[in-house]
Enzyme design. Structure first.
Site, short mmCIF file in Angstrom:
data_model
loop_
_atom_site.label_atom_id
_atom_site.label_comp_id
_atom_site.label_asym_id
_atom_site.label_seq_id
_atom_site.Cartn_x
_atom_site.Cartn_y
_atom_site.Cartn_z
N ARG A 168 -1.54 24.65 -25.80
CA ARG A 168 -1.67 24.64 -24.24
C ARG A 168 -1.87 22.96 -24.03
O ARG A 168 -1.19 22.61 -22.85
CB ARG A 168 -2.58 25.34 -23.84
CG ARG A 168 -2.37 26.75 -23.71
CD ARG A 168 -3.33 27.68 -23.34
NE ARG A 168 -3.88 27.27 -22.16
CZ ARG A 168 -4.22 28.05 -21.06
NH1 ARG A 168 -4.13 29.45 -21.40
NH2 ARG A 168 -4.75 27.71 -19.94
N ASP A 196 2.27 27.13 -21.96
CA ASP A 196 1.52 28.30 -22.05
C ASP A 196 2.39 29.54 -22.62
O ASP A 196 3.62 29.54 -22.19
CB ASP A 196 1.14 28.78 -20.60
CG ASP A 196 0.40 29.70 -20.46
OD1 ASP A 196 0.30 30.84 -21.13
OD2 ASP A 196 -0.75 30.03 -19.34
N HIS A 214 -5.07 35.42 -46.57
CA HIS A 214 -5.11 34.26 -47.38
C HIS A 214 -5.81 34.84 -48.87
O HIS A 214 -5.56 33.99 -49.69
CB HIS A 214 -6.04 33.14 -46.71
CG HIS A 214 -7.16 33.11 -46.66
ND1 HIS A 214 -7.76 34.16 -45.73
CD2 HIS A 214 -8.38 32.71 -47.45
CE1 HIS A 214 -9.15 33.86 -45.71
NE2 HIS A 214 -9.71 33.29 -46.98
N HIS A 216 -8.87 41.75 -46.58
CA HIS A 216 -9.03 41.13 -47.83
C HIS A 216 -9.65 41.94 -48.96
O HIS A 216 -9.16 42.09 -50.06
CB HIS A 216 -10.03 39.81 -47.54
CG HIS A 216 -9.78 38.68 -46.57
ND1 HIS A 216 -8.26 38.46 -46.37
CD2 HIS A 216 -10.58 38.16 -45.75
CE1 HIS A 216 -8.63 37.79 -45.39
NE2 HIS A 216 -9.58 37.28 -44.92
#
Ligand code: BG6
Length: 485
Positions: A45, A87, A171, A233
């Site tokens: 933004r 935006d 991840h 995870h």
């Protein structure tokens, strides 16, 4: 397949982009892994010029790279960078972005924003004709807060992107030892005959952190440890330990096996919440040698029922794992940072060593802070006497150098995101979460969190710097087990 021409990060000024995404892309570039001509566009933004944005990214990369920073590599990397502001709820934003991307073929969009913006961003991309093949999308967790909300987001994305072009990132799947777990299980014949209920007594998965909520209170208070860590995870780790050998490493083979595990997780019934689940919330205490405030004090003392610690006892109802407890625990403000998986084998069926105590074999796969794999075995102490003296010995199965990468000069540990970003750039989704996996994981989690809400089971307090509330110990002791610390 052509190489992608642009990598666009929404949420480019956010915490994840700063700490992980830009440094990872920089390292990939430094090591020569990024496609020639790949442009990297930050979208957020704030009104920033391309140059202001480059200067910001340079600070982030310098901070993260430390001694690995190279002026030459930076000069080349910064050429790739540009910025597009706007935006996410306004169509203009996407038309401006499109103009910026003029001349690039394949594009990858990374959504690293608040999940509330996923739907508007996907719609905005579609309205600007940016969602057609071969463009791809990478989505950060959390995808939803429950199965229903996850499904709703997935449905909107699926209207514009086909499943093979959607990369749901976790991840943990990019961590080196997690990868090595697959090698250990399926690259060796040794473990497979033992990898089942006959030889394995139980499994423990711990992800302990010393940090608190680190300025993410408003997000964290909505989610808590179970949704923030277990749904993704920890269940992914559980899947890799418990899955059947896949036919090959192709995305559909591996993900097909993982989803079977998730669907075999035994639902936790309301009557089992007290014995199989523990919630905790940290209070003031000491971690890393410092006195730290309690969870609710971090945000002005407003009472909260969010758990910062959770321990669960899970069962997988299939032939391989029937009756084997899988203990999962994760928490903030624990005494140390430690992420590990412990595979506890059974005792020998009969000891021939008289009074000599024997310890059952244990395989430890440590993800953090060091990465290592060790096997505990019993060994004879070298003495002359005819009585055997035995002691446990830890066999190190990891090579020190295996976890560092020397590419680019000084050895360093790779950021888990590096591997995953590169896999997405190379269009390989094996290490990403498929829609049915994410939804199956939520289904199991929903029963637990809904059960807590229904029965009013609140988190028990634990002082920062401890291993969670007493109930966490009772959870394993009930079955005659104890946590390894
Ligand atoms: C994130 C969670 O997914 O994983 C954080 O949102 C948590 O709350 C982090 O701290 C832990 O990741 P790592 O790689 O540091 O163990």
């Amino acid at each position: 397949m052509t190489a992608p021409g642009a990598f666009i990060i929404f949420g480019a000024t956010g915490d994840l982009a700063r700490r992980m995404l830009f440094p990872s892309l920089y390292f990939l570039d430094q090591d020569g892994h990024l496609p020639v001509g790949l442009r990297i566009v930050g979208a957020a933004r704030h009104a920033l010029s391309d140059n202001d944005f480059r200067a910001q990214v340079e600070d982030w990369v310098r901070e993260r790279a430390g001694e690995h920073f190279s002026n030459e590599a930076w000069a080349a990397f910064s050429e790739r960078l540009s910025y597009s502001n706007g935006d996410a709820t306004e169509p203009d934003t996407f038309h401006r972005l499109k103009a910026k991307l003029e001349g690039t073929d394949e594009k990858i969009f990374y959504l690293s924003t608040s999940p509330a913006l996923y739907t508007p961003i996907v719609r905005g991309l579609a309205a600007a004709d940016l969602s057609d093949a071969p463009n791809r999308i990478i989505v950060e967790k959390p995808i939803g807060k429950s199965r229903a909300t996850c499904e709703a987001i997935n449905t909107v994305i699926a209207e514009r992107f086909t499943e093979d072009r959607i990369f749901r990132i976790d991840h943990y799947l990019g961590k080196e030892t997690v990868q090595n777990l697959i090698a250990l299980r399926f690259g060796n014949a040794l473990f497979e005959p033992l990898w089942n209920r006959h030889a394995i007594d139980h499994v423990q998965i711990t992800i302990a952190e010393t940090i608190g909520v680190e300025g993410r209170f408003s997000y964290y208070d909505e989610y808590g440890a179970t949704r923030d860590m277990v749904q993704n995870h920890m269940l992914q780790l559980l899947c890799l330990i418990a899955m059947e050998p896949p036919t090959n490493l192709r995305p559909e083979s591996v993900r097909g096996e993982k989803v079977k595990v998730l669907r075999s997780l035994r639902p936790v019934r309301t009557s089992q919440l007290q014995s199989q689940t523990v919630r905790g919330q940290y209070t003031r205490g000491v971690t890393d040698g410092k006195t730290v405030p309690g969870y609710v004090e971090e945000e002005g003392g407003k009472p909260s029922d969010t758990e910062t610690f959770v321990a669960l006892c899970a069962y997988i109802d299939n032939w391989r794992w029937a009756g084997v407890p899988f203990y999962l625990r994760t928490g903030k403000r624990m005494p140390e940072r430690a992420s590990e998986i412990v595979i506890q084998f059974r005792d020998v069926p009969h000891s021939i060593f008289g009074a000599n105590p024997l310890m059952a074999n244990r395989l430890t796969i440590r993800l953090q802070p060091e990465e290592e794999i060790a096997l505990l075995i019993m060994n004879k102490t070298p003495t002359l006497g005819h009585d055997y003296e035995l002691k446990p010995l830890s066999l190190d199965l990891s090579l020190d150098d295996a976890f560092t990468d020397t590419a680019g000069g000084i050895p360093r540990r790779r950021i888990a995101y590096e591997r995953l970003l590169l896999e997405a750039i190379n269009n390989n989704s094996t290490l990403f979460v498929r829609r049915d996996e994410a939804e199956a994981a939520w289904l199991w989690i929903d029963r637990i969190v809904d059960g807590w809400a229904r029965t009013g089971m609140k988190p028990a307090p634990y002082p920062a710097g401890s291993w969670g509330p007493a109930g966490a110990f009772a959870l394993t002791e009930r079955n005659g087990h104890s946590w390894y610390e």
